[in-house]
Write an enzyme that holds these catalytic residues in place. Sequence first.
Site, PDB file in Angstrom:
ATOM      1  N   GLY A  59      20.124  21.179 -11.607  1.00  0.00           N
ATOM      2  CA  GLY A  59      18.855  20.536 -11.258  1.00  0.00           C
ATOM      3  C   GLY A  59      18.927  20.172  -9.778  1.00  0.00           C
ATOM      4  O   GLY A  59      19.904  19.543  -9.337  1.00  0.00           O
ATOM      5  N   ASP A 255      12.951  24.084  -7.005  1.00  0.00           N
ATOM      6  CA  ASP A 255      14.231  24.080  -6.287  1.00  0.00           C
ATOM      7  C   ASP A 255      14.050  24.260  -4.791  1.00  0.00           C
ATOM      8  O   ASP A 255      14.914  23.891  -4.003  1.00  0.00           O
ATOM      9  CB  ASP A 255      15.143  25.178  -6.830  1.00  0.00           C
TER      10      ASP A 255
HETATM   11  O1  MRU Z   1      19.568  26.416 -12.661  1.00  0.00           O
HETATM   12  P1  MRU Z   1      19.148  24.993 -12.775  1.00  0.00           P
HETATM   13  O2  MRU Z   1      19.250  24.446 -14.157  1.00  0.00           O
HETATM   14  O3  MRU Z   1      19.837  24.124 -11.746  1.00  0.00           O
HETATM   15  O4  MRU Z   1      17.618  25.016 -12.403  1.00  0.00           O
HETATM   16  C1  MRU Z   1      16.897  23.826 -12.428  1.00  0.00           C
HETATM   17  C2  MRU Z   1      15.454  24.042 -12.187  1.00  0.00           C
HETATM   18  O5  MRU Z   1      14.996  25.128 -11.955  1.00  0.00           O
HETATM   19  C3  MRU Z   1      14.605  22.831 -12.161  1.00  0.00           C
HETATM   20  O6  MRU Z   1      13.313  23.128 -12.611  1.00  0.00           O
HETATM   21  C4  MRU Z   1      14.524  22.349 -10.702  1.00  0.00           C
HETATM   22  O7  MRU Z   1      15.799  22.090 -10.212  1.00  0.00           O
HETATM   23  C5  MRU Z   1      13.694  21.143 -10.540  1.00  0.00           C
HETATM   24  S1  MRU Z   1      14.379  19.816 -11.471  1.00  0.00           S
HETATM   25  C6  MRU Z   1      14.175  18.386 -10.906  1.00  0.00           C
END
Ligand code: MRU
Length: 366
Positions: A59, A255
Amino acid sequence: MKNLNPQSANKVVAFRWVKSPQKGLLVLNQLLLPHQEKWITCRTHAQVADCIRHMAVRGAPAIGCVAAYGLVLAAWEKKFTDAKVLVAHLYASAQTLFSTRPTAINLYWALERMKNAIKEIRTKASNDRGKIKEIREYLEAEANEIYDQDLAGNHKMGELGSELLSAHSVVLTHCNTGSLATSGWGTALGVIRTAYRRGRIQKVLVDETRPYLQGARLTAWELAQDKIPYELITDNMAAHLMKTEKIDAVLVGSDRIASNGDVANKIGTYGLAVLAHFHRIPFYVVAPTSTVDLNIRSGSQIPIEERSRKEVTHIRNLPIAPLDSHARHPAFDVTPHGLVTAIVTEKGVVRPPTLETIQALFNIKS
Ligand code: MRU
């Protein structure tokens, strides 16, 4: 600066900083959720980097926060007598932490803040011995501030975002954007939490989010703990449900957001945005301003992480496809800003997202 106890933020926390007797970062191992709650104790920046790389913590805002604490650990993990040696070690450690995952800009943002803190304290601090103590203290204070600001921002986005929803809304969300992905409330899931407390959520449809299953394993778990009504769906059910049932909004995190408002988020987000557009359902992105990358003009410049094909061919080491299958795993996709109804940040709602409206958010004059 107020250093909030992570426990007070929400029942669920992704990480916990331990100040004494020995500095440490406790990371909830998200790879084992929802069936096991096990914590990993990190004493070195390399251990934190491993947790990010292998997604024990994930996240965008959460990995920014833990990387900042990882750098604090770097300052304590050896005996230093020369401030120059400490600073060189910190820069190398920042690079290790930065190299873990390429898409979330929050990681870079947090480490840049920490590096700027090093520069600041270097110019202020007295003698070399004093400098080591001061650098360590200053870095810890900066990491705490990054954490505090993220948490405050989450709550602000919760307030602003819930205003966009009418009473008893049915919303659909993707991936995990809750306490586990942030410092403790959430971005899109933070809006859902706040809106639920205000009577604006009837039900949440949770995409399972193949292949890593952040929706099924993490979002469903968080919603269950908060007793927010939800239904878990597989990703390929969204179109059918949008056509046949009432869905009032789609809420997702991000992200990295380019200066023109293009949004990178978990793979599958772009498809949802296209579907939402077709079915005339508002598509909201909820992300702190630390997710906006003003250095890139459009989403085509966002690096997309390619993860192991094994995460597609296997689920928890159980093969679900022929063992020699060719497979791909781009972990993120980019939604063009034209498909985004609004971006909710802690500084305000950007509607519609364009170069101009994003520049206005940052008070940049074109
Ligand atoms: O691969 P991840 O689980 O780190 O991806 C997370 C996401 O895509 C979330 O939607 C993003 O980080 C926003 S969360 C606050």
